[in-house]
Design an enzyme around this catalytic site. Sequence first.
Site, PDB file in Angstrom:
ATOM      1  N   GLU A 147     -26.669  11.860  -3.740  1.00 58.86           N
ATOM      2  CA  GLU A 147     -25.227  12.132  -3.765  1.00 58.86           C
ATOM      3  C   GLU A 147     -24.878  13.112  -4.882  1.00 58.86           C
ATOM      4  O   GLU A 147     -24.070  14.030  -4.695  1.00 58.86           O
ATOM      5  CB  GLU A 147     -24.445  10.831  -3.976  1.00 58.86           C
ATOM      6  CG  GLU A 147     -24.523   9.868  -2.813  1.00 58.86           C
ATOM      7  CD  GLU A 147     -23.640   8.650  -3.045  1.00 58.86           C
ATOM      8  OE1 GLU A 147     -22.489   8.791  -3.497  1.00 58.86           O
ATOM      9  OE2 GLU A 147     -24.117   7.524  -2.772  1.00 58.86           O
TER      10      GLU A 147
ATOM     11  N   ARG B 203       0.828  -1.205   0.000  1.00 58.73           N
ATOM     12  CA  ARG B 203       0.000   0.000   0.000  1.00 58.73           C
ATOM     13  C   ARG B 203       0.862   1.255   0.000  1.00 58.73           C
ATOM     14  O   ARG B 203       0.547   2.233  -0.669  1.00 58.73           O
ATOM     15  CB  ARG B 203      -0.940  -0.003   1.215  1.00 58.73           C
ATOM     16  CG  ARG B 203      -1.804   1.241   1.266  1.00 58.73           C
ATOM     17  CD  ARG B 203      -2.918   1.143   2.276  1.00 58.73           C
ATOM     18  NE  ARG B 203      -2.451   1.317   3.638  1.00 58.73           N
ATOM     19  CZ  ARG B 203      -3.264   1.499   4.690  1.00 58.73           C
ATOM     20  NH1 ARG B 203      -4.571   1.508   4.521  1.00 58.73           N
ATOM     21  NH2 ARG B 203      -2.765   1.646   5.881  1.00 58.73           N
TER      22      ARG B 203
ATOM     23  N   HIS C 164     -19.897   9.515   1.281  1.00 58.46           N
ATOM     24  CA  HIS C 164     -20.191   8.188   1.802  1.00 58.46           C
ATOM     25  C   HIS C 164     -21.699   7.968   1.760  1.00 58.46           C
ATOM     26  O   HIS C 164     -22.470   8.852   2.157  1.00 58.46           O
ATOM     27  CB  HIS C 164     -19.678   8.069   3.245  1.00 58.46           C
ATOM     28  CG  HIS C 164     -19.919   6.708   3.826  1.00 58.46           C
ATOM     29  ND1 HIS C 164     -19.144   5.613   3.485  1.00 58.46           N
ATOM     30  CD2 HIS C 164     -20.848   6.259   4.695  1.00 58.46           C
ATOM     31  CE1 HIS C 164     -19.590   4.556   4.142  1.00 58.46           C
ATOM     32  NE2 HIS C 164     -20.627   4.907   4.881  1.00 58.46           N
TER      33      HIS C 164
ATOM     34  N   ASP D 195     -14.218   6.747   7.598  1.00 54.41           N
ATOM     35  CA  ASP D 195     -15.557   7.370   7.526  1.00 54.41           C
ATOM     36  C   ASP D 195     -15.885   8.160   8.790  1.00 54.41           C
ATOM     37  O   ASP D 195     -17.012   8.130   9.298  1.00 54.41           O
ATOM     38  CB  ASP D 195     -16.635   6.292   7.292  1.00 54.41           C
ATOM     39  CG  ASP D 195     -16.456   5.571   5.970  1.00 54.41           C
ATOM     40  OD1 ASP D 195     -15.904   6.177   5.035  1.00 54.41           O
ATOM     41  OD2 ASP D 195     -16.853   4.397   5.880  1.00 54.41           O
TER      42      ASP D 195
HETATM   43  C1  GAR Z   1     -21.141   6.028  -4.253  1.00 50.90           C
HETATM   44  O1  GAR Z   1     -22.374   5.610  -3.747  1.00 50.90           O
HETATM   45  C2  GAR Z   1     -20.233   6.482  -3.134  1.00 50.90           C
HETATM   46  O2  GAR Z   1     -20.892   7.149  -2.104  1.00 50.90           O
HETATM   47  C3  GAR Z   1     -19.708   5.172  -2.647  1.00 50.90           C
HETATM   48  O3  GAR Z   1     -19.445   4.427  -3.813  1.00 50.90           O
HETATM   49  C4  GAR Z   1     -20.376   4.835  -4.825  1.00 50.90           C
HETATM   50  C5  GAR Z   1     -19.593   5.210  -6.045  1.00 50.90           C
HETATM   51  O4  GAR Z   1     -20.449   5.424  -7.138  1.00 50.90           O
HETATM   52  N1  GAR Z   1     -18.524   5.341  -1.872  1.00 50.90           N
HETATM   53  C6  GAR Z   1     -18.213   4.558  -0.857  1.00 50.90           C
HETATM   54  O5  GAR Z   1     -18.892   3.620  -0.508  1.00 50.90           O
HETATM   55  C7  GAR Z   1     -16.926   4.918  -0.155  1.00 50.90           C
HETATM   56  N2  GAR Z   1     -16.792   4.186   1.049  1.00 50.90           N
HETATM   57  P1  GAR Z   1     -19.914   6.201  -8.408  1.00 50.90           P
HETATM   58  O6  GAR Z   1     -18.632   5.480  -8.831  1.00 50.90           O
HETATM   59  O7  GAR Z   1     -20.986   6.026  -9.434  1.00 50.90           O
HETATM   60  O8  GAR Z   1     -19.669   7.613  -8.038  1.00 50.90           O
END
Ligand code: GAR
Length: 179
Positions: free
Chosen positions: A173, A64, A108, A144
């Site tokens: 979102e 990492r 998130h 988070d």
């Molecule tokens: C979104 O729902 C975001 O909130 C989540 O992944 C998805 C990505 O969608 N993120 C997490 O869960 C981070 N822990 P996208 O690639 O279509 O934006």
Amino acid sequence: MIRIAILISGRGSNMLRLADVVADMPDEARIVLVAANTNCDGLDSAAARGLPTRLVDRRDFADRSSHEAALADSIEAAGADWVLLAGYMAILSADFVTKFQGRIINIHPSLLPDLKGLDTHARALAAGHTQHGATVHVVTPALDDGPILLQAALTITRAETEAQLAARVLRLEHALYPF
Ligand code: GAR
């Protein structure tokens, strides 16, 4: 001028939404990098938009810390002031977060501090929650957990499936993150 790097791992719909908004404010903000830790649809979509893209594939690195060092180099080379995580599905180390302290933002899919981690929609339904939503927060070394900047909530209807709920939260979102 705000110079933004966006980190993704998947579909990239939040990244595209941010790109739409930023395109309408060319004197105020610019996306200088869309980077992914795995080859993903979002990277292709970003390239198709003419955004600068970089694949920093986790599998090309032994650990990492060497992966994150390459990621940090890409962000710095692009001259980004802010790093926006948009579906970046890897936990960043304390070293990486400290390097960009206070300048990494995440979205998130839950009403933090509820439902940290993965599978938030299924967990919200399983727990019988009536409220769910999305949170934009500053990233700190704890997962988070950083200071909350924005939240948007919706009410879970009784007959809702996980896919329906996920789609509704995603729309939330897309409205929330550009703010
Ligand atoms: C979104 O729902 C975001 O909130 C989540 O992944 C998805 C990505 O969608 N993120 C997490 O869960 C981070 N822990 P996208 O690639 O279509 O934006």
